[in-house]
Enzyme design. Sequence first.
Site, mmCIF file in Angstrom:
data_model
loop_
_atom_site.group_PDB
_atom_site.id
_atom_site.type_symbol
_atom_site.label_atom_id
_atom_site.label_comp_id
_atom_site.label_asym_id
_atom_site.label_seq_id
_atom_site.Cartn_x
_atom_site.Cartn_y
_atom_site.Cartn_z
ATOM 1 N N GLU A 42 0.854 -1.196 0.000
ATOM 2 C CA GLU A 42 0.000 0.000 0.000
ATOM 3 C C GLU A 42 0.885 1.239 0.000
ATOM 4 O OE1 GLU A 42 -2.525 2.381 3.380
ATOM 5 O OE2 GLU A 42 -2.734 0.204 3.342
ATOM 6 N N ARG A 46 0.330 10.480 1.041
ATOM 7 C CA ARG A 46 0.772 11.473 2.012
ATOM 8 C C ARG A 46 1.895 12.346 1.492
ATOM 9 N NH1 ARG A 46 1.188 7.995 7.674
ATOM 10 N NH2 ARG A 46 -0.919 7.128 7.635
ATOM 11 N N THR A 69 -4.422 6.038 2.604
ATOM 12 C CA THR A 69 -4.694 7.409 3.061
ATOM 13 C C THR A 69 -5.458 8.188 1.996
ATOM 14 O OG1 THR A 69 -2.523 7.247 4.147
ATOM 15 C CG2 THR A 69 -3.710 9.299 4.423
ATOM 16 N N LYS A 129 -10.384 -1.873 7.454
ATOM 17 C CA LYS A 129 -9.100 -1.590 8.081
ATOM 18 C C LYS A 129 -9.358 -1.196 9.536
ATOM 19 C CE LYS A 129 -5.464 1.953 7.806
ATOM 20 N NZ LYS A 129 -4.829 2.945 6.907
#
Length: 209
Positions: A42, A46, A69, A129
């Site tokens: 993943e 960011r 994210t 998650k």
Amino acid sequence: MTADLTSLLAGARIMPVLTVPDAATAAPLAEALATGGVRCAEVTFRTPDAEQALKAMTAHGGLTVGAGTVLTPEQAERAVSAGARFVVSPGFDAEVIARCRELGVPMVPGIATATELMRALGSGLHKVKLFPAEQLGGTGMLKALAAPFPQARFVPTGGIGPAHLTGYLSHPAVLAVGGSWMASAGHLERGDYDGIRRLTAEAVERSTP
């Protein structure tokens, strides 16, 4: 038709969570991870180079790469355009979920409470998650949530290190475990790809029955 996350993971139970500040590190990073034995990773949205890192890691061919994210539908679109095979978010956002369905990619929403898990399940999402897993109570929180919701499958992420792996992976509700210790910011700054490969191989070995 949206792909299934379980089929994308293909039995892989370790998911490195990567924050890549420089896309130039993405190709050797992908090589180190693949050589270490993981099949899925993943890349978090960011950093400004996240899209380029996704493209480079996808081009490697040895990994199934997703985007993490992801906070907005627009980010989901950019991630999929860059090659993301699945999308992960730290929380539950109906618009992001809807856009991912339109794009035909699995969406893994973040949940931290029973209420959020019920929202995910009610939206047809059974794979979530658990975030931030360790800060929420670790395997104790996992067991507490899994008991009344046996249809849910969890990808715990957040504060997890190698010492926590056995506890999470031994629970039947855990689909995979995400963590950043295998390829930390320090590893990438130093160009320590041998260290990344070693830590990855150790994690994969711990995850193998």
